[in-house]
Design a protein around this motif. Structure first.
Motif, short mmCIF file in Angstrom:
data_model
loop_
_atom_site.label_atom_id
_atom_site.label_comp_id
_atom_site.label_asym_id
_atom_site.label_seq_id
_atom_site.Cartn_x
_atom_site.Cartn_y
_atom_site.Cartn_z
N VAL A 30 5.93 -20.01 5.16
CA VAL A 30 5.14 -20.78 3.58
C VAL A 30 6.27 -20.56 2.11
O VAL A 30 7.67 -20.10 2.74
N GLU A 31 6.76 -22.07 2.02
CA GLU A 31 7.52 -22.04 0.72
C GLU A 31 7.17 -20.50 0.13
O GLU A 31 6.57 -20.14 -0.35
N GLY A 32 8.95 -20.36 -0.58
CA GLY A 32 9.04 -20.13 -2.10
C GLY A 32 9.96 -18.81 -1.04
O GLY A 32 10.44 -18.13 -0.82
N PHE A 33 10.10 -17.41 -2.42
CA PHE A 33 11.03 -16.20 -2.25
C PHE A 33 10.61 -15.54 -2.44
O PHE A 33 9.78 -14.87 -3.24
N ASN A 34 11.21 -14.19 -1.50
CA ASN A 34 10.41 -12.63 -1.55
C ASN A 34 11.78 -12.28 -0.83
O ASN A 34 11.48 -11.62 0.34
N ARG A 35 12.49 -11.61 -1.52
CA ARG A 35 13.96 -11.44 -1.19
C ARG A 35 13.48 -9.43 -0.77
O ARG A 35 13.99 -9.35 0.07
N ALA A 36 12.38 -9.23 -1.25
CA ALA A 36 12.07 -8.21 -0.62
C ALA A 36 11.47 -7.78 0.12
O ALA A 36 11.93 -6.55 0.58
N SER A 37 10.45 -8.56 0.76
CA SER A 37 9.96 -8.64 1.47
C SER A 37 9.83 -10.27 1.92
O SER A 37 8.33 -10.56 2.29
N PRO A 38 10.45 -10.30 2.52
CA PRO A 38 10.14 -12.13 3.82
C PRO A 38 9.88 -12.38 4.47
O PRO A 38 9.57 -13.16 4.83
N ALA A 69 -2.20 -12.37 0.11
CA ALA A 69 -2.66 -10.73 0.19
C ALA A 69 -3.40 -11.29 1.54
O ALA A 69 -5.02 -12.09 1.84
N GLY A 70 -3.24 -11.14 3.11
CA GLY A 70 -3.47 -11.60 4.20
C GLY A 70 -3.96 -13.32 4.20
O GLY A 70 -3.11 -13.67 3.70
N ALA A 71 -5.14 -13.32 4.28
CA ALA A 71 -5.32 -15.26 4.03
C ALA A 71 -6.48 -15.35 2.90
O ALA A 71 -6.75 -16.59 3.42
N GLU A 72 -6.44 -14.44 2.08
CA GLU A 72 -7.26 -14.45 0.61
C GLU A 72 -6.00 -14.95 -0.45
O GLU A 72 -7.26 -16.28 -1.53
N GLY A 73 -5.14 -15.31 -0.40
CA GLY A 73 -4.54 -16.24 -1.74
C GLY A 73 -3.84 -15.66 -1.91
O GLY A 73 -3.21 -14.13 -1.96
N ASP A 74 -3.09 -15.53 -3.44
CA ASP A 74 -2.38 -15.34 -3.93
C ASP A 74 -2.75 -14.56 -4.67
O ASP A 74 -3.56 -13.93 -4.91
N LEU A 128 -10.06 4.50 -11.79
CA LEU A 128 -8.17 3.80 -11.40
C LEU A 128 -8.57 4.20 -10.15
O LEU A 128 -8.53 4.63 -9.05
N THR A 129 -8.18 2.82 -10.45
CA THR A 129 -7.46 2.12 -7.99
C THR A 129 -6.83 1.71 -8.52
O THR A 129 -5.80 0.72 -9.40
N ILE A 130 -5.91 1.81 -7.30
CA ILE A 130 -4.30 1.87 -6.78
C ILE A 130 -4.32 1.27 -6.04
O ILE A 130 -5.08 1.78 -5.26
N VAL A 131 -3.76 -0.58 -5.80
CA VAL A 131 -4.00 -0.98 -4.76
C VAL A 131 -2.69 -1.64 -3.90
O VAL A 131 -1.79 -1.83 -5.04
N GLY A 132 -2.73 -2.30 -3.04
CA GLY A 132 -1.16 -2.31 -2.49
C GLY A 132 -1.34 -4.22 -2.29
O GLY A 132 -2.73 -4.91 -2.31
N ALA A 133 0.00 -5.16 -3.11
CA ALA A 133 -1.02 -6.34 -2.76
C ALA A 133 -1.05 -6.55 -1.56
O ALA A 133 -1.50 -8.57 -1.72
N ASN A 134 -0.74 -6.14 -0.48
CA ASN A 134 -0.80 -7.01 0.65
C ASN A 134 -2.58 -6.71 1.19
O ASN A 134 -1.94 -6.77 2.25
N ALA A 135 -3.23 -5.90 0.28
CA ALA A 135 -4.51 -5.47 0.93
C ALA A 135 -5.13 -6.45 -0.08
O ALA A 135 -5.84 -5.84 -0.72
N PRO A 136 -5.67 -7.08 0.68
CA PRO A 136 -6.86 -8.22 -0.06
C PRO A 136 -8.28 -7.22 -0.09
O PRO A 136 -8.64 -8.08 -0.57
N GLU A 159 0.95 -1.11 0.18
CA GLU A 159 -0.30 -0.31 -0.16
C GLU A 159 1.09 1.20 0.20
O GLU A 159 0.50 2.45 -0.78
N ARG A 160 1.70 1.26 0.90
CA ARG A 160 2.65 2.70 1.04
C ARG A 160 3.79 3.05 -0.79
O ARG A 160 3.74 3.42 -1.05
N ASP A 161 3.65 1.18 -1.62
CA ASP A 161 4.05 1.85 -2.95
C ASP A 161 3.24 2.44 -3.46
O ASP A 161 3.48 3.15 -4.68
N ALA A 162 2.23 2.11 -3.49
CA ALA A 162 0.91 2.71 -4.05
C ALA A 162 0.58 4.21 -3.79
O ALA A 162 0.18 4.81 -4.70
N GLU A 163 0.72 4.14 -2.84
CA GLU A 163 0.52 5.68 -2.63
C GLU A 163 1.73 6.76 -3.02
O GLU A 163 1.67 7.37 -3.43
N THR A 164 2.91 6.52 -2.62
CA THR A 164 3.93 6.63 -3.95
C THR A 164 3.82 6.86 -4.87
O THR A 164 4.22 7.56 -5.52
#
Length: 642
Positions: free
Chosen positions: A455-463, A169-174, A138-146, A91-96
């Motif tokens: 959770v399995e998988g890689f996320n270097r930007a936000s592990p 995204a929370g408990a909602e899935g990919d 136009l809607t601008i959202v963060g991927a972490n906001a289900p 969401e912060r990226d979305a605002e920026t």
């Protein structure tokens, strides 16, 4: 008066005719010129093509991919109104993005004036993350906001930096799949996925590109005319007789005739290039670009970045491969030799924190009949020391086990400087008996305790992502959203652990001469036995094929027990949650002053002063001034098992 339909333009034609670049977001403000980076035309025209449903752009930095998304948004506001959604990693990226990229474009592009309401209007039609215009929004959202991803139907979906999205995204899935569901009601939907790639086998954009027609940009050689893709392997530069590199001599060598191109010749060749697909088209157009194509990057700068990355190790080289070459990084997943770890253990008083340690975190692994806890000290560059290994006998169904864990939160460990250090944060796994963990964490307090879910998988930007709120039980009563849960990309921290275990260490002679351990070095104490060392490297990273034939990375056990590795991952996650990955120099200096461990070799460091144990800074670091007291390894045994 007869109203004529809007002209039939592609996005690139519209941009050349009407887009204006803002001084805040461009080094070349003024009229947009697609010919400045001609490869962008093919991407924008693919988004305009009715036959193309999805567009995938796997690209390095400095290729203008964000400007392509801005042009797409502006085109649909001006020419083809529709519900548009832009998804950013957070969401912060979305605002920026809204404030720094979209708003200047809307202000400086005349044809958009009057289509978007004045931001000072009171009707709420122009908010930071939601803007209305005639015929669409136009809607601008963060991927972490289900809630944002599932809020409304969307025809044009633009997903930026998808490899930085959280796994859920929370408990909602990919989040990508959640966003795609918003487009299903539109027959003429458009889905655009854009990102710099990350790790092979775990990269969203790599998988999406593999499913596309895989287009690459071919440019003709100024000498022989043969078309070719531009690759880093063809960049050449000279070296002095003593082996010193000369980046200023960098040039590109044709793979066909061997001719050397200057930067100007390379840029001219790119302007004559064309996109060619490597696979049949089936509705998904894929594009791959690297920094060698960029009209804003000189090869000398790329060579300097490459040489610097080589000097700074795998993490820096990974960044170069991802952000400059636009390629995925291949993790080395072979488990380090446990015997080597065992042989290079170090001696310091058991249960004490060496001088370089500045704060403590712990990782707790809940098992059926015990809770295992490892306490780690962290210093600058996330250099770390194993301080304690604790086994609390009895499973999560026993109250005494939780009482013992309570005691651990209030315990302190003596620092080499004489300061007694408490835990800044304890991360506890919720994979086994999650309700019991949530209940205990709620009672203990979330300021010091972080329930985590791997959770399995890689996320270097936000592990680590979160926290999200989950139900908890207190006094037999179910409390909705009563606990906070953090999600941890365990693959990221396991790979990091293995990578730093392989770091070359300075010899005793080099250390005597002032050499320091590399950032991230892991120090193990002499009391760490062979079983613990085996558990610490009990998994390896392997490549497996999915049912669809694609490759993905998966951690597999080499041994049955891996608690030491799991506890390390959770303690590392606790350090991330505490903010250590984002602390600046001032914060580290402050911690050093509190523990009295400023390096005497650092002449710029201020004199060490004793800190008042009641100050907020000391409390936040978990430090208390107290006479040192030696402690050995502790095994908590609840009274009911005595």
């Amino acid at each position: 008066m007869i109203l004529a339909p809007p002209p039939t333009l592609t996005i690139s034609e519209w941009a050349d005719a009407r887009r204006r670049l803002s001084s805040e977001a461009s080094a070349e403000p003024g009229r947009w010129r697609t010919e400045r980076a001609i490869y962008q035309r093919g991407i924008m025209d693919a988004i305009s093509d009715p036959a193309v449903e999805s567009v995938v752009v796997m690209s390095s930095s400095q290729t203008g991919k964000t400007e392509v998304l801005l042009n797409t948004v502006a085109f649909h506001i001006d020419q083809d109104p529709a519900p548009v959604m832009v998804v950013m990693p957070t969401e912060r990226d979305a605002e920026t993005w809204s404030k720094d990229r979209f708003s200047p474009m809307a202000r400086d592009t005349p044809c958009l004036h009057g289509r978007i309401s004045d931001p000072k209007s009171r009707d709420g039609s122009n908010k930071i993350l939601h803007k209305k215009f005639p015929g669409g929004h136009l809607t601008i959202v963060g991927a972490n906001a289900p809630s944002g991803l599932a809020s409304r139907p969307i025809r044009i979906l633009l997903c930026d930096e998808v490899d930085r999205y959280p796994f859920s995204a929370g408990a909602e899935g990919d989040p990508v799949n959640l966003a795609k569901k918003r487009t299903v009601t539109f027959w003429n939907r458009k889905i655009v996925l854009v990102s710099t790639p990350t790790i092979r086998g775990a990269s969203r954009i790599e998988t999406a590109y593999a499913e596309s027609d895989r287009r690459r940009f071919f440019v003709p050689c100024p000498e022989c005319g043969e078309h070719q893709t531009l690759v880093w392997e063809q960049v050449r530069w000279d070296r002095e007789a003593d082996g010193a590199h000369r980046p200023e001599t960098a040039r590109y060598q044709c793979r066909h005739c061997g001719a050397h191109w200057s930067d100007a010749e390379r840029w001219a060749a790119v302007r004559r290039g064309e996109w060619r697909a490597e696979a049949p088209f089936d509705g998904i157009a894929g594009f791959h670009l690297n920094e060698v194509y960029s009209s804003w990057v000189r090869l000398e700068a790329m060579v300097r970045t490459f040489l610097s990355a080589k000097d700074h190790g795998d993490e820096a080289m990974k960044t170069f491969v991802n952000t400059s070459l636009g390629e995925t990084w291949v993790e080395t997943g072979e488990a380090p030799d446990w015997q080597r770890l065992y042989d290079r253990r170090e001696s310091w008083p058991a249960g004490t924190v060496p001088m370089g340690g500045l704060f403590l975190t712990a990782g707790a692994d809940v098992q059926k009949d015990r809770i295992e806890v490892d306490v780690w000290a962290w210093g600058r560059g996330l250099e770390s020391w194993l301080v304690d290994h604790i086994v609390i006998e009895g499973g999560p169904e026993h109250a005494a086990a939780w009482s013992a864990l309570d005691g651990l939160l209030g315990r302190s460990w003596p620092h080499a400087s004489g300061v007694a250090m408490g835990l800044s944060r304890l991360a506890i796994d919720t994979g086994f008996e999650a309700p019991s963990v949530y209940g205990w964490a709620r009672r203990a307090g979330f300021a010091q305790v972080a329930p985590v879910k791997g959770v399995e998988g890689f996320n270097r930007a936000s592990p680590v992502s979160g926290p999200t709120y989950v139900d908890a039980t207190a006094g037999g009563k179910r409390l909705r959203r009563g606990a906070r849960l953090w999600t941890v990309a365990v693959s990221t921290f396991k790979a990091e652990t293995y990578r730093v275990l392989r770091l070359e260490r300075p010899t005793d002679e080099e250390r005597a001469g002032g050499a320091r351990f590399p950032a991230g070095t892991i120090h193990l104490p002499a009391w760490a036995d062979s079983e613990w060392c085996k558990q610490f490297v009990a998994e390896q990273l392997v490549t497996v094929k999915t049912r669809r034939g694609f490759q993905r990375l998966e951690w597999q056990k080499l041994r049955e027990r891996n608690e030491a590795l799991d506890c390390r991952v959770y303690a590392r996650a606790a350090a991330w949650i505490a903010g250590a990955d984002r602390w600046g120099e001032e914060k580290w200096r402050d911690l050093e002053r509190q523990v009295g461990s400023l390096d005497p070799r650092d002449t710029a460091a201020p004199e060490t002063t004793a800190s008042d144990p009641g100050t907020p800074e000391i409390a936040s670091a978990g430090l208390v001034r107290r006479a040192p007291a030696r402690r050995g390894r502790r095994v908590f045994t609840p009274s009911y098992l005595s």
